[in-house]
Enzyme design. Sequence first.
Site, short mmCIF file in Angstrom:
data_model
loop_
_atom_site.label_atom_id
_atom_site.label_comp_id
_atom_site.label_asym_id
_atom_site.label_seq_id
_atom_site.Cartn_x
_atom_site.Cartn_y
_atom_site.Cartn_z
N GLY A 94 19.55 -23.60 -31.09
CA GLY A 94 20.76 -24.29 -30.68
C GLY A 94 20.73 -25.36 -29.43
N GLY B 5 -2.26 -14.41 -11.75
CA GLY B 5 -2.68 -13.10 -11.38
C GLY B 5 -1.50 -12.09 -10.95
N ALA C 244 2.13 -10.14 -12.97
CA ALA C 244 2.29 -9.06 -13.59
C ALA C 244 1.76 -8.94 -15.03
N ILE C 245 1.79 -10.03 -16.00
CA ILE C 245 1.27 -10.12 -17.19
C ILE C 245 -0.59 -9.87 -16.94
N SER C 246 -0.86 -10.67 -16.24
CA SER C 246 -2.37 -10.67 -15.86
C SER C 246 -2.78 -9.25 -15.63
N THR C 247 -2.19 -8.55 -14.57
CA THR C 247 -2.76 -7.26 -14.31
C THR C 247 -2.70 -6.36 -15.16
N GLY D 206 2.89 -17.59 -15.00
CA GLY D 206 4.27 -17.61 -14.88
C GLY D 206 5.16 -18.08 -16.14
N ASP E 110 16.89 -13.89 -17.94
CA ASP E 110 15.65 -14.79 -17.46
C ASP E 110 16.01 -16.16 -16.94
N HIS F 24 12.45 -0.80 -16.38
CA HIS F 24 12.16 -0.62 -17.66
C HIS F 24 10.71 -1.02 -18.06
C1 LIG Z 1 4.19 -9.65 -21.85
C2 LIG Z 1 5.43 -9.24 -21.04
C3 LIG Z 1 5.67 -8.21 -20.43
C4 LIG Z 1 7.05 -7.47 -19.86
N1 LIG Z 1 6.92 -6.45 -19.51
C5 LIG Z 1 8.20 -6.23 -18.95
C6 LIG Z 1 8.57 -4.73 -18.35
O1 LIG Z 1 7.72 -4.02 -18.45
N2 LIG Z 1 9.69 -4.52 -17.85
C7 LIG Z 1 10.71 -5.61 -17.62
O2 LIG Z 1 11.64 -5.15 -17.09
N3 LIG Z 1 10.33 -6.97 -18.23
C8 LIG Z 1 9.38 -7.05 -18.70
N4 LIG Z 1 9.05 -8.20 -19.13
C9 LIG Z 1 10.26 -9.24 -18.83
C10 LIG Z 1 11.22 -9.22 -19.93
O3 LIG Z 1 10.91 -9.23 -21.25
C11 LIG Z 1 12.37 -10.31 -19.58
O4 LIG Z 1 12.76 -10.54 -18.53
C12 LIG Z 1 13.49 -10.09 -20.66
O5 LIG Z 1 13.11 -9.85 -21.88
C13 LIG Z 1 14.53 -11.25 -20.46
O6 LIG Z 1 15.55 -11.03 -21.39
P1 LIG Z 1 16.58 -12.27 -21.73
O7 LIG Z 1 17.65 -11.70 -22.79
O8 LIG Z 1 17.02 -12.87 -20.53
O9 LIG Z 1 15.76 -13.34 -22.45
P2 LIG Z 1 14.78 -13.07 -23.91
O10 LIG Z 1 14.65 -11.64 -24.23
O11 LIG Z 1 13.42 -14.16 -23.67
O12 LIG Z 1 15.74 -13.78 -25.24
C14 LIG Z 1 16.03 -14.97 -25.16
C15 LIG Z 1 15.98 -15.26 -26.75
O13 LIG Z 1 16.56 -16.80 -26.87
C16 LIG Z 1 15.76 -17.22 -27.95
N5 LIG Z 1 15.97 -18.64 -27.58
C17 LIG Z 1 15.31 -19.57 -26.77
N6 LIG Z 1 15.99 -20.59 -26.91
C18 LIG Z 1 16.86 -20.80 -27.77
C19 LIG Z 1 17.47 -21.94 -28.27
N7 LIG Z 1 17.59 -23.10 -27.79
N8 LIG Z 1 18.05 -21.59 -29.40
C20 LIG Z 1 18.30 -20.35 -30.04
N9 LIG Z 1 17.74 -19.29 -29.39
C21 LIG Z 1 16.85 -19.53 -28.23
C22 LIG Z 1 14.23 -16.97 -27.90
O14 LIG Z 1 13.65 -16.88 -28.93
C23 LIG Z 1 14.71 -15.32 -27.27
O15 LIG Z 1 14.48 -14.40 -28.26
C24 LIG Z 1 7.87 -8.75 -19.80
C25 LIG Z 1 7.78 -10.13 -20.41
C26 LIG Z 1 6.43 -10.34 -20.96
C27 LIG Z 1 6.27 -11.63 -21.40
N1 LIG Z 2 6.07 -4.75 -15.77
C1 LIG Z 2 7.15 -5.83 -15.82
O1 LIG Z 2 8.09 -5.76 -15.28
C2 LIG Z 2 6.80 -7.06 -16.28
C3 LIG Z 2 5.24 -7.25 -16.89
C4 LIG Z 2 4.98 -8.39 -17.38
C5 LIG Z 2 5.81 -9.51 -17.30
N2 LIG Z 2 6.97 -9.22 -16.55
C6 LIG Z 2 7.76 -10.64 -16.22
O2 LIG Z 2 7.25 -11.73 -16.89
C7 LIG Z 2 7.26 -13.00 -16.20
C8 LIG Z 2 5.85 -13.55 -16.38
O3 LIG Z 2 5.00 -12.81 -15.68
P1 LIG Z 2 3.63 -13.71 -15.24
O4 LIG Z 2 2.57 -12.57 -15.02
O5 LIG Z 2 3.03 -14.80 -16.19
O6 LIG Z 2 4.29 -14.32 -14.17
P2 LIG Z 2 4.19 -13.82 -12.37
O7 LIG Z 2 5.09 -14.63 -11.75
O8 LIG Z 2 4.20 -12.46 -12.29
O9 LIG Z 2 2.68 -14.26 -12.24
C9 LIG Z 2 2.28 -15.49 -12.13
C10 LIG Z 2 0.95 -15.64 -11.26
O10 LIG Z 2 0.21 -16.76 -11.87
C11 LIG Z 2 -0.21 -17.58 -10.60
N3 LIG Z 2 -0.59 -19.07 -11.17
C12 LIG Z 2 0.21 -19.94 -11.31
N4 LIG Z 2 -0.28 -21.17 -11.92
C13 LIG Z 2 -1.43 -20.62 -11.76
C14 LIG Z 2 -2.75 -21.38 -12.30
N5 LIG Z 2 -2.44 -22.80 -12.79
N6 LIG Z 2 -3.92 -20.91 -12.10
C15 LIG Z 2 -3.97 -19.53 -11.62
N7 LIG Z 2 -2.90 -18.92 -11.51
C16 LIG Z 2 -1.71 -19.48 -11.37
C17 LIG Z 2 0.97 -17.60 -9.57
O11 LIG Z 2 0.40 -17.57 -8.47
C18 LIG Z 2 1.38 -15.98 -9.92
O12 LIG Z 2 0.58 -15.13 -8.96
C19 LIG Z 2 7.21 -12.64 -14.75
O13 LIG Z 2 8.57 -13.19 -14.13
C20 LIG Z 2 7.56 -10.84 -14.61
O14 LIG Z 2 8.79 -10.70 -14.10
C21 LIG Z 2 7.23 -8.30 -16.04
#
Ligand SMILES: Cc1cc2nc3c(=O)[nH]c(=O)nc-3n(C[C@H](O)[C@H](O)[C@H](O)COP(=O)(O)OP(=O)(O)OC[C@H]3O[C@@H](n4cnc5c(N)ncnc54)[C@H](O)[C@@H]3O)c2cc1C
Ligand SMILES: NC(=O)c1ccc[n+]([C@@H]2O[C@H](COP(=O)([O-])OP(=O)(O)OC[C@H]3O[C@@H](n4cnc5c(N)ncnc54)[C@H](O)[C@@H]3O)[C@@H](O)[C@H]2O)c1
Length: 476
Positions: free
Chosen positions: A112, A183, A185-188, A274, A315, A461
């Site tokens: 959209g 370094g 959340a995703i990284s660790t 990030g 987000d 979550h």
């Molecule tokens: C690997 C990973 C692990 C994570 N683990 C955790 C965790 O353990 N616990 C936790 O709380 N959070 C975790 N998160 C973060 C969590 O996934 C997000 O904070 C959450 O999903 C955000 O929800 P949202 O509804 O804001 O967006 P999303 O769930 O990202 O939904 C947005 C949707 O919008 C769609 N979209 C985007 N732009 C458009 C457009 N222009 N038109 C139509 N559709 C569009 C996208 O395709 C997507 O499906 C993790 C994230 C990642 C990447």
């Molecule tokens: N368990 C959970 O709740 C969970 C798990 C995974 C992801 N997430 C969410 O997903 C989002 C994305 O996760 P993420 O780990 O990508 O982001 P993050 O913000 O947690 O970490 C990104 C890290 O990358 C570093 N960085 C940025 N640019 C860099 C570069 N060029 N070279 C080296 N390091 C660099 C930053 O200093 C930061 O420490 C986060 O906002 C997090 O809240 C949540």
Amino acid sequence: MTRYDMVVIGSGAGLMVLEEALKQGLKCALVEKSKIGGTCLTKGCIPSKMLVYPADFIRDMERAGRIGIGVGKPELHWDTISKNMWEQIDFHEKIEKNLLSMSNLHVYKGAGRFTGPDSLAVWYEDGRPEDHISGEKFILAAGARSFVPDILGLEATGYLTSETFFGEKFPDKPWESLVIIGGGAISTEFAHIFSAFGTKVTILARASTILNKEEEEIAQFVTQQFVQSGVEILTDVDVTSVSKDKYGKYVTAVNRVTGERQTILCQEILIAAGVQSNGDTLDLEHTGVEVDRRGWISTNEYLETTQKNIWALGDLNGKYQFRHKANYEALILSHNLFKAGKEKRREAFYDVVPWTIFTHPQVAHVGMTEREAQKSGLAYKTAKNYYSEVVGGIAMGFRKQDGDNGFIKIIVGQNKKILGVHIVGPQAALLLQPFVYLMNEGYECPQMGTYEPISESMVIHPSLNELTAWVFEKFD
Ligand SMILES: Cc1cc2nc3c(=O)[nH]c(=O)nc-3n(C[C@H](O)[C@H](O)[C@H](O)COP(=O)(O)OP(=O)(O)OC[C@H]3O[C@@H](n4cnc5c(N)ncnc54)[C@H](O)[C@@H]3O)c2cc1C
Ligand SMILES: NC(=O)c1ccc[n+]([C@@H]2O[C@H](COP(=O)([O-])OP(=O)(O)OC[C@H]3O[C@@H](n4cnc5c(N)ncnc54)[C@H](O)[C@@H]3O)[C@@H](O)[C@H]2O)c1
């Protein structure tokens, strides 16, 4: 041009508002360009935790000797682990089928972009002509995507993000070696998963420590545990270039302090540096929706944007990127839009946002770190307690001198007010959650002695706390 009562863009937490609108009998549209269910279900929290648990299990087996249990070297059945994970992701098909059966909903499977404050074009990847729709109200829940730093040679060399890992680049088996750029959340979490699965993992972090949003002692503690498990960590580095040849991929990093240059050979590269807002995909310049300098959509405590018929949550508004935070906002918005008169509207507060990093050891966080408490100028005191100090922890094999003897650290202000709680060790998420309820009592929840501190709080979550907290949604 079809006009709808409500148009929702993004099918993560956006679905929660949509469901309420559908229940009210509104004529609705959902616009989603990818799999229905959003990041959490299809490429985030849920599939990652399907990998974290087996990795946790391996780490627990490795320390079983301490409690008198002998186990052999764990055998990894990648097919089973992957199958269990894909079963969760594939749940998106069920959700989509269910949505498609709803008479007052039209699902647009495309991207959209606004053409005016109440009109939207939907663009399709397969070249179909665009659809044009309009709406009374718009809910923006389009989330965020991986930020990919501009590194010389990256595109030509090839790399993964969480999106492609849980998609077309999912590996047939764990890699032999993996470099993770970032370094946080995703990284660790990925470092934990793949190091437990036998991959040689190297983390390249730009900050002076991994997990730089956590309590400093906890970041150090996890660093030590990672190093113990064979994860290599380079901090304070800039990744300057990547390349590849027949032996693999090369990542060159320069230490920002010493200038030392190092090149690491690996099989694969994961970018976890990030996220950035998906707001830039929405052509918001055709609306009055303001974004901040990083592209996050500005919202007030009612999740209102600066355009009166458009709300934003999750987000996309840049206020903590966690699924439980997005859910919290979706519930507030649903309440305000469908259940409340103006005076009874609920406000979103962000003082008590908990989270857990599901790495090993687990890290749970709510409220201020000690450094933040210092900066705030508030009077505070701290206390720590170790797993080895309580029978539950001793029974798990923790002793005072053990390097992996985790702890809780609390930061308390005047009048016993809890300012921050940080836990590192087994079941940190479960141990933290009661503090979240306490921190919300009398603030979000005016009456004492009710279950409201539980039902009104954010519940980490995806943790087992959801078992006990979500029971309040199950009244007959
Ligand atoms: C690997 C990973 C692990 C994570 N683990 C955790 C965790 O353990 N616990 C936790 O709380 N959070 C975790 N998160 C973060 C969590 O996934 C997000 O904070 C959450 O999903 C955000 O929800 P949202 O509804 O804001 O967006 P999303 O769930 O990202 O939904 C947005 C949707 O919008 C769609 N979209 C985007 N732009 C458009 C457009 N222009 N038109 C139509 N559709 C569009 C996208 O395709 C997507 O499906 C993790 C994230 C990642 C990447
Ligand atoms: N368990 C959970 O709740 C969970 C798990 C995974 C992801 N997430 C969410 O997903 C989002 C994305 O996760 P993420 O780990 O990508 O982001 P993050 O913000 O947690 O970490 C990104 C890290 O990358 C570093 N960085 C940025 N640019 C860099 C570069 N060029 N070279 C080296 N390091 C660099 C930053 O200093 C930061 O420490 C986060 O906002 C997090 O809240 C949540």
